[in-house]
Design an enzyme around this catalytic site. Structure first.
Site, PDB file in Angstrom:
ATOM      1  N   ARG A  57       0.854  -1.183   0.000  1.00 34.14           N
ATOM      2  CA  ARG A  57       0.000   0.000   0.000  1.00 34.14           C
ATOM      3  C   ARG A  57       0.895   1.239   0.000  1.00 34.14           C
ATOM      4  O   ARG A  57       2.101   1.133   0.171  1.00 34.14           O
ATOM      5  CB  ARG A  57      -0.933  -0.004   1.217  1.00 34.14           C
ATOM      6  CG  ARG A  57      -0.297  -0.556   2.474  1.00 34.14           C
ATOM      7  CD  ARG A  57      -0.718   0.128   3.720  1.00 34.14           C
ATOM      8  NE  ARG A  57      -0.535   1.552   3.667  1.00 34.14           N
ATOM      9  CZ  ARG A  57       0.640   2.160   3.847  1.00 34.14           C
ATOM     10  NH1 ARG A  57       1.737   1.468   4.080  1.00 34.14           N
ATOM     11  NH2 ARG A  57       0.725   3.469   3.795  1.00 34.14           N
ATOM     12  N   ALA A  59       0.863   5.024  -2.355  1.00 35.45           N
ATOM     13  CA  ALA A  59       0.804   5.274  -3.801  1.00 35.45           C
ATOM     14  C   ALA A  59       2.080   4.881  -4.547  1.00 35.45           C
ATOM     15  O   ALA A  59       2.010   4.165  -5.553  1.00 35.45           O
ATOM     16  CB  ALA A  59       0.459   6.745  -4.056  1.00 35.45           C
ATOM     17  N   ARG A 100      -7.264  -0.858  -7.385  1.00 35.33           N
ATOM     18  CA  ARG A 100      -7.572   0.269  -6.499  1.00 35.33           C
ATOM     19  C   ARG A 100      -7.757   1.525  -7.352  1.00 35.33           C
ATOM     20  O   ARG A 100      -6.889   1.849  -8.159  1.00 35.33           O
ATOM     21  CB  ARG A 100      -6.478   0.500  -5.452  1.00 35.33           C
ATOM     22  CG  ARG A 100      -6.279  -0.674  -4.511  1.00 35.33           C
ATOM     23  CD  ARG A 100      -5.582  -0.252  -3.236  1.00 35.33           C
ATOM     24  NE  ARG A 100      -6.448   0.551  -2.386  1.00 35.33           N
ATOM     25  CZ  ARG A 100      -6.034   1.159  -1.269  1.00 35.33           C
ATOM     26  NH1 ARG A 100      -4.774   1.089  -0.904  1.00 35.33           N
ATOM     27  NH2 ARG A 100      -6.877   1.858  -0.537  1.00 35.33           N
ATOM     28  N   GLN A 207      -3.215   2.035  10.043  1.00 34.97           N
ATOM     29  CA  GLN A 207      -1.900   2.092   9.399  1.00 34.97           C
ATOM     30  C   GLN A 207      -0.904   2.930  10.203  1.00 34.97           C
ATOM     31  O   GLN A 207       0.290   2.648  10.207  1.00 34.97           O
ATOM     32  CB  GLN A 207      -2.016   2.663   7.980  1.00 34.97           C
ATOM     33  CG  GLN A 207      -2.747   1.764   7.000  1.00 34.97           C
ATOM     34  CD  GLN A 207      -4.218   2.128   6.879  1.00 34.97           C
ATOM     35  OE1 GLN A 207      -4.835   2.600   7.838  1.00 34.97           O
ATOM     36  NE2 GLN A 207      -4.787   1.923   5.708  1.00 34.97           N
ATOM     37  N   ASP A 248      -2.360  10.337  -2.145  1.00 31.16           N
ATOM     38  CA  ASP A 248      -2.540   9.273  -3.133  1.00 31.16           C
ATOM     39  C   ASP A 248      -2.881   9.807  -4.511  1.00 31.16           C
ATOM     40  O   ASP A 248      -2.663   9.127  -5.510  1.00 31.16           O
ATOM     41  CB  ASP A 248      -3.636   8.311  -2.670  1.00 31.16           C
ATOM     42  CG  ASP A 248      -3.172   7.440  -1.524  1.00 31.16           C
ATOM     43  OD1 ASP A 248      -2.760   6.307  -1.787  1.00 31.16           O
ATOM     44  OD2 ASP A 248      -3.193   7.895  -0.365  1.00 31.16           O
ATOM     45  N   ASN A 258      -6.006  11.786   0.323  1.00 29.36           N
ATOM     46  CA  ASN A 258      -5.168  10.947   1.184  1.00 29.36           C
ATOM     47  C   ASN A 258      -6.090  10.094   2.046  1.00 29.36           C
ATOM     48  O   ASN A 258      -7.322  10.176   1.949  1.00 29.36           O
ATOM     49  CB  ASN A 258      -4.245  11.821   2.045  1.00 29.36           C
ATOM     50  CG  ASN A 258      -3.140  11.010   2.710  1.00 29.36           C
ATOM     51  OD1 ASN A 258      -2.470  10.213   2.070  1.00 29.36           O
ATOM     52  ND2 ASN A 258      -2.952  11.198   4.007  1.00 29.36           N
ATOM     53  N   LYS A 259      -5.500   9.283   2.886  1.00 27.45           N
ATOM     54  CA  LYS A 259      -6.273   8.367   3.724  1.00 27.45           C
ATOM     55  C   LYS A 259      -7.364   9.111   4.488  1.00 27.45           C
ATOM     56  O   LYS A 259      -7.159  10.212   4.971  1.00 27.45           O
ATOM     57  CB  LYS A 259      -5.342   7.641   4.690  1.00 27.45           C
ATOM     58  CG  LYS A 259      -6.005   6.593   5.556  1.00 27.45           C
ATOM     59  CD  LYS A 259      -6.754   5.541   4.741  1.00 27.45           C
ATOM     60  CE  LYS A 259      -5.861   4.831   3.747  1.00 27.45           C
ATOM     61  NZ  LYS A 259      -6.625   3.884   2.888  1.00 27.45           N
TER      62      LYS A 259
END
EC number: 5.3.1.23
Length: 362
Positions: A57, A59, A100, A207, A248, A258-259
């Protein structure tokens, strides 16, 4: 607890083994930090599953894995006619692209290999296959260099003794090198700035708790873990002087995906007048998108929330919404740290100026 991971700080997140008939080896990040295990990807389906299930995981690392996945997917086609080889290349690339939808490096790497093939139509299939492996390796090496340059650019923004908050994991586990956001911390520590990192857990898959703290501890960078909901209070207490996260996908105007949870952190930083920075390579920019409104947001399975890590924590039948990413508008981003320099202020004009005239593939 399996302690094998304690000696793993110098092991690459992913790397190619052998020649064109080789395979991709990577750390299974779903098992960290309690177990360190490397898995072998010997067919394209395994690469697809590793990307989809977050075994790999981040990017940049996803892009590298996809590039090597193309090589794996074409191993049985080296020696066929060039027309059949090219058709198989498209099939493999389209398949990997489905793994993804948000991380633009995935599509950037796949497009880069397909363009190379289109520009090398004079080669036979075996020669083309070897050239694709060479290009995948080049992408990995470029990523290593990128991490170092981002670290240098970003470390200059931090002062001695700063407390720095980060969200999710943008370290070596998300790249082939020292990471993006974490590269900034590693370089600042190397320079003796004595920074202290605060890492959000990053729900629902943790994460930050599982991966970011592990990486920082491996490098002996002081780190304190907090839950996502504590970020605002920790800022109010004066413990945070800057925020640095990864991304990302970044639109032409600087809006950054992003997350999930990053948007909230950016708003809190703005409220407390704390600079919020994004650290990402030029390959994470998607200049075909005018703004973050156009960035596709992946929605993941509800089980990641209802049965996180195998334990049910909610009533049966509850409705769940589980977007994997959010988008932080450029107006909340103090600067974007890239290997080509700092983008500040974050505007479309400044993005284009720093990235230069070279088009960013998307």
């Amino acid at each position: 607890m399996n302690t094998e991971h304690e000696a793993a700080s110098d092991v690459a997140t992913l790397h190619w083994v052998g020649d064109t008939d080789g395979y991709l080896k990577m750390i299974d990040q779903t098992l960290l930090p309690t177990e360190y295990r490397e898995i072998e990807c010997r067919d394209v389906e395994t690469v697809w599953e590793a990307i989809k299930k977050l075994r790999v995981r981040g990017a940049p690392a996803i892009g590298i894995a996809a590039a090597y996945g193309v090589v794996i997917g074409l191993q049985t086609d080296a020696g066929t006619s060039r027309a059949d080889f090219d058709q198989r290349l498209k099939t493999v690339a389209d398949y990997l692209a489905e793994s993804r939808p948000t991380a633009v490096n995935l599509f950037w790497a796949l497009d880069r290999l397909q363009k190379l093939a289109a520009d090398s139509s004079d080669l036979d299939s075996s020669e083309m296959h070897a050239l694709l492996l060479e290009e995948a390796r080049r992408i990995e090496v470029e990523d290593l260099e990128m991490c170092h340059k981002i670290g240098e650019v970003g470390a200059a923004l931090l002062s001695p003794g700063d407390g720095v908050l980060t969200h999710c994991n943008a370290g070596g586990l998300a790249t082939s090198g020292g990471g993006t956001a974490l590269a900034v911390f590693f370089e600042a520590a190397k320079q003796g700035k004595g920074i202290h990192v605060y890492a959000d857990e990053t729900r629902p898959l943790l994460q930050g708790a599982r991966l970011t703290t592990w990486e920082l501890m491996q490098r002996n960078v002081p780190v304190t873990l907090i839950s996502d909901s504590m970020a605002g209070w920790v800022m109010k207490e004066g413990k945070i002087q800057a925020v640095v996260t990864g991304a990302d996908r970044i639109a032409a105007n600087g809006d950054s995906a992003n997350k999930i949870g990053t948007y909230s952190v950016a708003l809190l930083a703005s409220l407390h007048d704390i600079p919020f920075y994004i650290a990402a390579p030029s390959s994470t920019f998607d200049l075909s998108l005018e703004s973050g409104e156009e960035i596709p947001i992946e929605e993941r399975l509800p089980e990641e929330i209802t049965n996180g890590f195998g334990k049910q924590t909610v009533p049966d039948g509850v409705d769940v919404y589980n977007p994997a990413f959010d988008v932080t508008p450029a107006k909340f981003i103090r600067g974007i740290i890239t290997e080509r320099g700092l983008i500040q202020p974050v505007t479309k004009e400044e993005v284009l100026r720093v990235l230069g005239s070279e088009p960013v593939q998307s």
